[in-house]
Write a protein that holds these residues in place. Structure first.
Motif, PDB file in Angstrom:
ATOM      1  N   ASN A 121       0.836  -1.202   0.000  1.00  0.00           N
ATOM      2  CA  ASN A 121       0.000   0.000   0.000  1.00  0.00           C
ATOM      3  C   ASN A 121       0.871   1.252   0.000  1.00  0.00           C
ATOM      4  O   ASN A 121       1.888   1.298   0.692  1.00  0.00           O
ATOM      5  CB  ASN A 121      -0.850   0.062   1.279  1.00  0.00           C
ATOM      6  N   PRO A 122       0.441   2.293  -0.711  1.00  0.00           N
ATOM      7  CA  PRO A 122       1.048   3.608  -0.471  1.00  0.00           C
ATOM      8  C   PRO A 122       0.458   4.168   0.824  1.00  0.00           C
ATOM      9  O   PRO A 122      -0.444   3.550   1.406  1.00  0.00           O
ATOM     10  CB  PRO A 122       0.559   4.428  -1.672  1.00  0.00           C
ATOM     11  N   ARG A 123       0.926   5.293   1.283  1.00  0.00           N
ATOM     12  CA  ARG A 123       0.246   5.959   2.413  1.00  0.00           C
ATOM     13  C   ARG A 123      -1.146   6.329   1.933  1.00  0.00           C
ATOM     14  O   ARG A 123      -1.313   6.880   0.845  1.00  0.00           O
ATOM     15  CB  ARG A 123       0.997   7.230   2.808  1.00  0.00           C
ATOM     16  N   PHE A 143      -0.863  14.002  -4.266  1.00  0.00           N
ATOM     17  CA  PHE A 143      -1.800  12.955  -3.836  1.00  0.00           C
ATOM     18  C   PHE A 143      -2.767  12.558  -4.947  1.00  0.00           C
ATOM     19  O   PHE A 143      -2.824  13.198  -6.003  1.00  0.00           O
ATOM     20  CB  PHE A 143      -2.546  13.406  -2.575  1.00  0.00           C
ATOM     21  N   VAL A 144      -3.521  11.492  -4.680  1.00  0.00           N
ATOM     22  CA  VAL A 144      -4.470  10.921  -5.636  1.00  0.00           C
ATOM     23  C   VAL A 144      -5.809  10.770  -4.932  1.00  0.00           C
ATOM     24  O   VAL A 144      -5.855  10.379  -3.763  1.00  0.00           O
ATOM     25  CB  VAL A 144      -3.969   9.537  -6.122  1.00  0.00           C
ATOM     26  N   VAL A 145      -6.898  11.091  -5.644  1.00  0.00           N
ATOM     27  CA  VAL A 145      -8.245  10.958  -5.091  1.00  0.00           C
ATOM     28  C   VAL A 145      -8.971   9.851  -5.842  1.00  0.00           C
ATOM     29  O   VAL A 145      -9.019   9.862  -7.073  1.00  0.00           O
ATOM     30  CB  VAL A 145      -9.042  12.282  -5.240  1.00  0.00           C
ATOM     31  N   LYS A 146      -9.527   8.888  -5.106  1.00  0.00           N
ATOM     32  CA  LYS A 146     -10.188   7.746  -5.745  1.00  0.00           C
ATOM     33  C   LYS A 146     -11.619   7.565  -5.275  1.00  0.00           C
ATOM     34  O   LYS A 146     -11.874   7.390  -4.093  1.00  0.00           O
ATOM     35  CB  LYS A 146      -9.413   6.459  -5.454  1.00  0.00           C
ATOM     36  N   THR A 147     -12.538   7.581  -6.219  1.00  0.00           N
ATOM     37  CA  THR A 147     -13.924   7.204  -5.935  1.00  0.00           C
ATOM     38  C   THR A 147     -13.932   5.739  -5.553  1.00  0.00           C
ATOM     39  O   THR A 147     -13.069   4.984  -5.988  1.00  0.00           O
ATOM     40  CB  THR A 147     -14.800   7.302  -7.209  1.00  0.00           C
ATOM     41  N   GLU A 186      -4.752   8.921  -1.434  1.00  0.00           N
ATOM     42  CA  GLU A 186      -3.452   8.267  -1.261  1.00  0.00           C
ATOM     43  C   GLU A 186      -2.303   9.057  -1.848  1.00  0.00           C
ATOM     44  O   GLU A 186      -2.492   9.944  -2.672  1.00  0.00           O
ATOM     45  CB  GLU A 186      -3.492   6.836  -1.813  1.00  0.00           C
ATOM     46  N   GLU A 187      -1.137   8.707  -1.381  1.00  0.00           N
ATOM     47  CA  GLU A 187       0.112   9.312  -1.834  1.00  0.00           C
ATOM     48  C   GLU A 187       0.303   9.016  -3.325  1.00  0.00           C
ATOM     49  O   GLU A 187       0.016   7.917  -3.793  1.00  0.00           O
ATOM     50  CB  GLU A 187       1.216   8.648  -0.986  1.00  0.00           C
ATOM     51  N   LYS A 188       0.784   9.998  -4.083  1.00  0.00           N
ATOM     52  CA  LYS A 188       1.075   9.771  -5.500  1.00  0.00           C
ATOM     53  C   LYS A 188       2.432   9.082  -5.636  1.00  0.00           C
ATOM     54  O   LYS A 188       3.445   9.579  -5.148  1.00  0.00           O
ATOM     55  CB  LYS A 188       1.085  11.104  -6.258  1.00  0.00           C
ATOM     56  N   GLN A 192       7.022   2.996 -12.898  1.00  0.00           N
ATOM     57  CA  GLN A 192       6.434   2.395 -14.092  1.00  0.00           C
ATOM     58  C   GLN A 192       5.373   1.383 -13.684  1.00  0.00           C
ATOM     59  O   GLN A 192       5.624   0.494 -12.876  1.00  0.00           O
ATOM     60  CB  GLN A 192       7.522   1.680 -14.919  1.00  0.00           C
ATOM     61  N   GLU A 193       4.194   1.526 -14.292  1.00  0.00           N
ATOM     62  CA  GLU A 193       3.106   0.609 -13.985  1.00  0.00           C
ATOM     63  C   GLU A 193       3.200  -0.661 -14.822  1.00  0.00           C
ATOM     64  O   GLU A 193       3.658  -0.627 -15.959  1.00  0.00           O
ATOM     65  CB  GLU A 193       1.770   1.294 -14.281  1.00  0.00           C
ATOM     66  N   PHE A 194       2.748  -1.760 -14.250  1.00  0.00           N
ATOM     67  CA  PHE A 194       2.622  -2.999 -15.016  1.00  0.00           C
ATOM     68  C   PHE A 194       1.469  -3.833 -14.476  1.00  0.00           C
ATOM     69  O   PHE A 194       1.043  -3.647 -13.333  1.00  0.00           O
ATOM     70  CB  PHE A 194       3.937  -3.805 -14.997  1.00  0.00           C
ATOM     71  N   LEU A 285       1.181  -1.486  -4.850  1.00  0.00           N
ATOM     72  CA  LEU A 285      -0.077  -1.844  -5.491  1.00  0.00           C
ATOM     73  C   LEU A 285      -0.890  -0.598  -5.822  1.00  0.00           C
ATOM     74  O   LEU A 285      -1.138   0.235  -4.946  1.00  0.00           O
ATOM     75  CB  LEU A 285      -0.901  -2.737  -4.552  1.00  0.00           C
ATOM     76  N   ILE A 286      -1.293  -0.455  -7.074  1.00  0.00           N
ATOM     77  CA  ILE A 286      -2.192   0.634  -7.469  1.00  0.00           C
ATOM     78  C   ILE A 286      -3.640   0.202  -7.237  1.00  0.00           C
ATOM     79  O   ILE A 286      -4.429   0.906  -6.629  1.00  0.00           O
ATOM     80  CB  ILE A 286      -1.993   0.997  -8.962  1.00  0.00           C
ATOM     81  N   GLU A 287      -3.993  -0.972  -7.727  1.00  0.00           N
ATOM     82  CA  GLU A 287      -5.350  -1.491  -7.540  1.00  0.00           C
ATOM     83  C   GLU A 287      -5.375  -2.947  -7.954  1.00  0.00           C
ATOM     84  O   GLU A 287      -4.431  -3.452  -8.562  1.00  0.00           O
ATOM     85  CB  GLU A 287      -6.349  -0.724  -8.432  1.00  0.00           C
TER      86      GLU A 287
END
Ligand code: ADP
Ligand code: MG
Length: 434
Positions: A121-123, A143-147, A186-188, A192-194, A285-287
């Protein structure tokens, strides 16, 4: 075996093709929202119904009594298609509703990792009202905002990409709060995503080759986010990943599968698709998604050397072993042809023609309609083209040749899978890791 496949996109088209390669699949039944010309040709019976109608999916299952179902899209999975089929004795490759919260609630997954002390997890914090929201955001930095629910890729806003100041981000967070009563902040992360998709039979976890998707609409990762413009894979690793990155991502998925079993009282059966990001000191982990990725399914399923129907059967029975999911080491590149103006103002109803495909290129239908026997655009991603070869550059050349076969008002990304773009990703990770 008689197999029911739910869904009608390019992901389901490649699932259908892979099931059809199995000697064990004698009948393929499809329950869809609309006609997919490629899938229709592969199906023993193609039924157009309503994917949002769980009763209709159940009735179709009761009438045709398949041995098991394979669930493609996120919505019917989140709505409980596996549950209504289980009620009448039909098992699914695809999790039950409660387990599908892994995808349908971002808050659920963040909290699950935290509760079971799983790294990755990020913060983050889940807010149910705006108490402490502003302080937390100030403290986080970017930061990132997620519905919280399924939003078709439109619920996440990232500072620097979708908003520039903390005030704008806070305003969006408050919007989410009043709409859903919950928001994840969450923290941004930078890296690189995969995508690492894994088969899970409730207990055992077997990975597919890792894939990198491209969400931005235009070359150079510019423009709005889309459902995914294309993707590539290069065997067991991606060019910017280390073995250790992959080991970490696998360990997270194994731990999450165990946590889910404890939390929900039964195991996750289906595809656990981890959206990971390699950062300077490991993997986060992003999601999670609770299904195959689209386009990612088109990179990996054509590489499957073992029998897919057997593999699905092992998932529903809980007898999955690594030998059941053997993949070729070849490279793949997938490019999507999408309507001009996609995703904001896509052309719709206009005819496209597909010239004869060069050898070695596969094509999969996504969202197209048929009008007077012609294929027309239907405002979403239209068709995907996949090249498979011993090297990435050869696979890219094939995918490019494929996508160039579409005549009509479409566009695609020229740069996916090219040495220039992949080189940039490798450079970025090198710099990050110092
Ligand atoms: N913590 C994060 N740090 C940086 N970027 C993020 C973060 N979370 C999400 N993103 C970006 O936003 C995109 C969408 O977020 P994601 O959680 O995958 O939601 P969805 O796919 O449901 O829209 C990701 O692919 C990633 O590019
Ligand atoms: Mg995502």
């Amino acid at each position: 075996m008689k197999i029911l496949l739910v869904g009608n996109g390019a992901r389901e088209h490649v699932i259908a093709e892979t099931l059809r390669r199995s000697k064990r699949c004698s009948e393929l039944l499809v329950f869809a929202n609309k006609v997919n010309p490629g899938m229709e040709a592969l199906a023993s019976l193609y039924h157009v119904g309503n994917l949002a109608d769980m009763k209709a999916i159940q009735a179709f299952g009761a009438e045709h009594k398949p041995d098991f179902a394979v669930l493609g899209p996120d919505n019917p999975i989140a709505d409980g298609a596996a549950d209504v089929l289980a009620e009448i004795g039909i098992p699914s490759v695809g999790p039950k509703k409660s387990l599908a919260r892994l995808e349908s609630s971002k808050g659920f997954t963040r909290a699950l990792l935290e509760k079971y002390k799983i790294v990755g997890n990020p913060r983050f914090r889940i807010f149910k009202n705006d108490e402490g929201l502003e302080e937390f955001v100030r403290d986080l930095g970017p930061f990132v905002v997620k519905t919280d629910g399924l939003t078709g890729g439109k619920g996440v806003k990232v500072m620097g990409d979708h908003f520039s100041t903390a005030e704008e981000g806070l305003a969006y967070a408050k919007e989410c709060l009043s709409a859903d009563g919950q928001v994840v902040i969450e923290e941004k992360l930078t890296g690189q995503e995969f995508s690492l998709m894994s088969f899970c039979d409730g207990e055992h976890v077997v990975d597919m080759p890792p894939v990198q998707d491209h969400k931005r609409a235009y070359d150079g990762d510019l423009g709005p986010n889309t459902g995914g413009m294309g993707s590539y894979s290069s065997g067991k690793l991606l060019p910017f990943l280390t073995e250790d990155d992959l080991t970490q991502a696998h360990a997270i998925t194994v731990a999450v599968a165990n946590a889910l079993r404890q939390e929900c009282g039964e195991g996750f059966k289906g595809v656990m698709y981890g959206g990971f990001i390699a950062v300077k000191n490991g993997v986060r982990l992003i999601e999670y998604n609770a299904r195959f990725g689209d386009p990612e399914a088109m990179n990996v399923l054509p590489l499957l050397q073992s029998d897919f129907a057997e593999l699905c059967l092992a998932i529903v029975r809980g007898t999955l072993t690594p030998e059941m999911a053997r993949f070729s080491d070849r490279c793949t590149v997938c490019k999507y042809a999408v309507p001009e103006g996609y995703p904001e103002k896509p052309k719709k109803g206009e005819r496209i023609r597909i010239k004869e495909l060069p050898e070695g290129v596969s094509a999969y239908y996504a969202a197209v309609d048929k009008k007077d026997g012609q294929i027309v655009l239907s405002s979403s991603r239209a068709m995907a083209f996949v090249g498979i070869a011993p090297t990435l550059s050869e696979a890219e050349r094939l995918a490019q040749k494929g996508v160039e076969c579409v005549d009509g008002p479409i566009f695609y990304r020229r740069d996916i899978g090219t040495e220039a773009l992949i080189g940039k990703r490798v450079e970025m990770m090198k710099e990050l890791r110092g």
